[in-house]
Design a protein around this motif. Sequence first.
Motif, PDB file in Angstrom:
ATOM      1  N   ASP A  71      48.330  39.435  39.540  1.00  0.00           N
ATOM      2  CA  ASP A  71      49.302  38.500  39.964  1.00  0.00           C
ATOM      3  C   ASP A  71      48.390  37.126  40.347  1.00  0.00           C
ATOM      4  O   ASP A  71      48.515  36.113  39.809  1.00  0.00           O
ATOM      5  N   GLN A  72      47.367  37.527  41.076  1.00  0.00           N
ATOM      6  CA  GLN A  72      46.368  36.586  41.646  1.00  0.00           C
ATOM      7  C   GLN A  72      45.544  35.923  40.316  1.00  0.00           C
ATOM      8  O   GLN A  72      45.167  34.881  40.326  1.00  0.00           O
ATOM      9  N   THR A  73      45.075  36.853  39.506  1.00  0.00           N
ATOM     10  CA  THR A  73      44.381  36.492  38.102  1.00  0.00           C
ATOM     11  C   THR A  73      45.230  35.437  37.307  1.00  0.00           C
ATOM     12  O   THR A  73      44.755  34.486  36.962  1.00  0.00           O
ATOM     13  N   GLN A  74      46.400  35.923  37.187  1.00  0.00           N
ATOM     14  CA  GLN A  74      47.358  35.212  36.356  1.00  0.00           C
ATOM     15  C   GLN A  74      47.552  33.862  37.004  1.00  0.00           C
ATOM     16  O   GLN A  74      47.809  32.768  36.392  1.00  0.00           O
ATOM     17  N   LEU A  75      47.796  33.845  38.405  1.00  0.00           N
ATOM     18  CA  LEU A  75      47.849  32.248  39.085  1.00  0.00           C
ATOM     19  C   LEU A  75      46.777  31.544  38.782  1.00  0.00           C
ATOM     20  O   LEU A  75      46.873  30.491  38.778  1.00  0.00           O
ATOM     21  N   ARG A  76      45.606  32.283  38.969  1.00  0.00           N
ATOM     22  CA  ARG A  76      44.320  31.507  38.834  1.00  0.00           C
ATOM     23  C   ARG A  76      44.341  30.737  37.348  1.00  0.00           C
ATOM     24  O   ARG A  76      44.037  29.563  37.097  1.00  0.00           O
ATOM     25  N   LEU A  77      44.678  31.672  36.402  1.00  0.00           N
ATOM     26  CA  LEU A  77      44.892  31.207  34.981  1.00  0.00           C
ATOM     27  C   LEU A  77      45.550  30.110  34.718  1.00  0.00           C
ATOM     28  O   LEU A  77      45.330  28.942  34.026  1.00  0.00           O
TER      29      LEU A  77
END
Length: 377
Positions: free
Chosen positions: A132-138
């Motif tokens: 989720d955090q990776t997707q948010l950063r993207l």
Amino acid sequence: MTANLSETLTLLLLEDDDGDAFLVEELLQQAVAPPKIFRARSLQEAKAKLTSKIQCVLVDLSLPDASRLEALEEVLALAPHAAVLVLTGLRDVHVGVAAVQAGAQDYLVKQDIDARLLARSIRYAMERKRADQTQLRLVQAELIAKENARMQRGLLPVALLHTNAIEHTTRYLPGSGGTLAGDFLDAVQTPDGAVHIVVGDVCGHGPDEAALGVAMRIAWRTLVLAGQTDDTLLRTLDALLRAERKAPEIFTTLCMATISPDLRYARMRVVGHPPPVLVRDGAVEVVADTPSGPPLGIFPDAEWSVIDVPLGEEWSMMLYTDGLIEAAVGEHNELLGVEGLVDLVRRHGAIDLDRLIRHVGTLSDDLAVVLVSRRRE
């Protein structure tokens, strides 16, 4: 069989029932690497323990000082970095589903928990949180890229030139940080045939500075089209800067040139800015060793002198921001500087922007460049 938690976690157990808390703690101790567990019996007690060290939170939704999803919402707000698992009873399975929809990574029914299920659920929750955090950063990176593109369109306008007698080339590159700063440039030809050029730099980096650079650029163009090309223009820009800047220490440097309708002369003002480089009759030189005056936004009663420059029949003139001369070059990463820039142009025999930028390599600051040239007919 022992549970498989392959890394030592710091976990907060938010449970008011001592029996349920004891059961969960006993099951967690069976893991290969038992987590470090903190216990909170109420939401109020949990608030003091939800620090950045907590990687995972087990939340019982039946707390004495919070009703159902209220506890989850508070935990998600206080520890957005942590994975969250919700503990429910058999009668509250629908609440667990609602909790996942509200932002929890998973839910567990207390009566169904065993060591393996608990360890696996925590591990999967951690992985889902990372995803989720990776997707948010993207998503955030994409939004920043779109915002930078929007700002860049404002900083890089289409030149309003109606003559084919001169060549006009620009380059704009962000520094190594990738974030746009307040560099701006523009070129406008007025009805009398004169060509007006500006390159400027709002100090600082970030969206506020970039937005201010766009405002300064648009104001400059508007004033030029309205016939203001002298100190009145600079005083107006100075007033705009003072009104729009976020802090009193923000200033702006700029260099602007007005090229006569016959393209043989230029009147310039170098306002606390790096001096332009001129190639005239094969000779490379700096237009002005001494600026016309201080940057905008510093002295309320500042004045700026005019620099008259004869251009001749064939010439090239480059206006640029300090990102170019502050670039590191050579084996020892020394700053290019104005003298180094002049030497580089001499070695190249002409001003080739792409070749010049390739030579300086990685930029530490934003770079805006305008190159105007007139060839002998």
